[in-house]
Design a protein around this motif. Sequence first.
Motif, PDB file in Angstrom:
ATOM      1  N   UNK A  78      32.940  47.275   7.804  1.00  0.00           N
ATOM      2  CA  UNK A  78      31.818  46.738   7.025  1.00  0.00           C
ATOM      3  C   UNK A  78      32.206  46.606   5.557  1.00  0.00           C
ATOM      4  N   UNK A  79      32.910  47.603   5.014  1.00  0.00           N
ATOM      5  CA  UNK A  79      33.352  47.535   3.619  1.00  0.00           C
ATOM      6  C   UNK A  79      34.334  46.383   3.400  1.00  0.00           C
ATOM      7  N   UNK A  80      35.247  46.202   4.324  1.00  0.00           N
ATOM      8  CA  UNK A  80      36.204  45.101   4.226  1.00  0.00           C
ATOM      9  C   UNK A  80      35.473  43.758   4.299  1.00  0.00           C
ATOM     10  N   UNK A  81      34.488  43.669   5.187  1.00  0.00           N
ATOM     11  CA  UNK A  81      33.718  42.431   5.335  1.00  0.00           C
ATOM     12  C   UNK A  81      32.931  42.134   4.062  1.00  0.00           C
ATOM     13  N   UNK A  82      32.322  43.186   3.473  1.00  0.00           N
ATOM     14  CA  UNK A  82      31.567  42.994   2.232  1.00  0.00           C
ATOM     15  C   UNK A  82      32.485  42.564   1.087  1.00  0.00           C
ATOM     16  N   UNK A  83      33.655  43.179   1.021  1.00  0.00           N
ATOM     17  CA  UNK A  83      34.616  42.795  -0.014  1.00  0.00           C
ATOM     18  C   UNK A  83      35.052  41.354   0.192  1.00  0.00           C
ATOM     19  N   UNK A  84      35.249  40.991   1.448  1.00  0.00           N
ATOM     20  CA  UNK A  84      35.625  39.604   1.747  1.00  0.00           C
ATOM     21  C   UNK A  84      34.502  38.638   1.396  1.00  0.00           C
ATOM     22  N   UNK A  85      33.265  39.035   1.637  1.00  0.00           N
ATOM     23  CA  UNK A  85      32.111  38.184   1.288  1.00  0.00           C
ATOM     24  C   UNK A  85      32.010  38.007  -0.220  1.00  0.00           C
ATOM     25  N   UNK A  86      32.250  39.097  -0.961  1.00  0.00           N
ATOM     26  CA  UNK A  86      32.198  39.019  -2.418  1.00  0.00           C
ATOM     27  C   UNK A  86      33.278  38.077  -2.946  1.00  0.00           C
ATOM     28  N   UNK A  87      34.467  38.183  -2.400  1.00  0.00           N
ATOM     29  CA  UNK A  87      35.560  37.306  -2.809  1.00  0.00           C
ATOM     30  C   UNK A  87      35.244  35.854  -2.454  1.00  0.00           C
ATOM     31  N   UNK A  88      34.654  35.637  -1.291  1.00  0.00           N
ATOM     32  CA  UNK A  88      34.289  34.288  -0.886  1.00  0.00           C
ATOM     33  C   UNK A  88      33.202  33.731  -1.792  1.00  0.00           C
ATOM     34  N   UNK A  89      32.254  34.583  -2.183  1.00  0.00           N
ATOM     35  CA  UNK A  89      31.186  34.140  -3.077  1.00  0.00           C
ATOM     36  C   UNK A  89      31.753  33.760  -4.444  1.00  0.00           C
ATOM     37  N   UNK A  90      32.669  34.559  -4.955  1.00  0.00           N
ATOM     38  CA  UNK A  90      33.286  34.246  -6.243  1.00  0.00           C
ATOM     39  C   UNK A  90      34.084  32.954  -6.169  1.00  0.00           C
ATOM     40  N   UNK A  91      34.794  32.751  -5.091  1.00  0.00           N
ATOM     41  CA  UNK A  91      35.556  31.512  -4.913  1.00  0.00           C
ATOM     42  C   UNK A  91      34.622  30.309  -4.839  1.00  0.00           C
ATOM     43  N   UNK A  92      33.540  30.472  -4.125  1.00  0.00           N
ATOM     44  CA  UNK A  92      32.563  29.380  -4.015  1.00  0.00           C
ATOM     45  C   UNK A  92      31.949  29.070  -5.372  1.00  0.00           C
ATOM     46  N   UNK A  93      31.662  30.108  -6.153  1.00  0.00           N
ATOM     47  CA  UNK A  93      31.084  29.908  -7.485  1.00  0.00           C
ATOM     48  C   UNK A  93      32.070  29.160  -8.389  1.00  0.00           C
ATOM     49  N   UNK A  94      33.343  29.534  -8.332  1.00  0.00           N
ATOM     50  CA  UNK A  94      34.353  28.842  -9.132  1.00  0.00           C
ATOM     51  C   UNK A  94      34.479  27.385  -8.714  1.00  0.00           C
ATOM     52  N   UNK A  95      34.399  27.142  -7.414  1.00  0.00           N
ATOM     53  CA  UNK A  95      34.466  25.775  -6.909  1.00  0.00           C
ATOM     54  C   UNK A  95      33.280  24.957  -7.405  1.00  0.00           C
ATOM     55  N   UNK A  96      32.096  25.557  -7.405  1.00  0.00           N
ATOM     56  CA  UNK A  96      30.893  24.871  -7.901  1.00  0.00           C
ATOM     57  C   UNK A  96      31.046  24.544  -9.386  1.00  0.00           C
ATOM     58  N   UNK A  97      31.550  25.490 -10.171  1.00  0.00           N
ATOM     59  CA  UNK A  97      31.737  25.264 -11.604  1.00  0.00           C
ATOM     60  C   UNK A  97      32.724  24.124 -11.852  1.00  0.00           C
ATOM     61  N   UNK A  98      33.822  24.097 -11.103  1.00  0.00           N
ATOM     62  CA  UNK A  98      34.806  23.024 -11.262  1.00  0.00           C
ATOM     63  C   UNK A  98      34.214  21.676 -10.867  1.00  0.00           C
ATOM     64  N   UNK A  99      33.402  21.665  -9.823  1.00  0.00           N
ATOM     65  CA  UNK A  99      32.759  20.421  -9.396  1.00  0.00           C
ATOM     66  C   UNK A  99      31.785  19.923 -10.461  1.00  0.00           C
ATOM     67  N   UNK A 100      31.026  20.845 -11.071  1.00  0.00           N
ATOM     68  CA  UNK A 100      30.101  20.462 -12.135  1.00  0.00           C
ATOM     69  C   UNK A 100      30.850  19.868 -13.324  1.00  0.00           C
TER      70      UNK A 100
END
Length: 99
Positions: free
Chosen positions: A13-35
């Motif tokens: 569960x901890x690994x999955x949460x860490x992976x989700x956090x990393x995925x969320x940060x990557x998605x946020x960076x992608x959104x910022x670059x797209x904007x």
Amino acid sequence: MKSTIPMFCLAAALVALAGCDAAEQSAQKLVEKAEEAVQEVAREAISETVNELNKQVDDIQQSANEVLGKPEASQEQQDGEDEQKPSDQVMPPAGGVET
């Protein structure tokens, strides 16, 4: 063995949460670059549109001057004189002359 299963689940569960956090940060960076990319494209499109509009206005002004019979050099001199008139003239006071 019973205690290892909950520990394994907790670790997973901890690994999955860490992976989700990393995925969320990557998605946020992608959104910022797209904007940023969208803003840049919009700036370029607006700039091109404004330049084209200015060119069309210049063409219309030139056509109007030709129809009115104003030579182009005379129009440029008149524009220069119009810009100097306000600084050359002294305006009388609006209230009249005091005695």
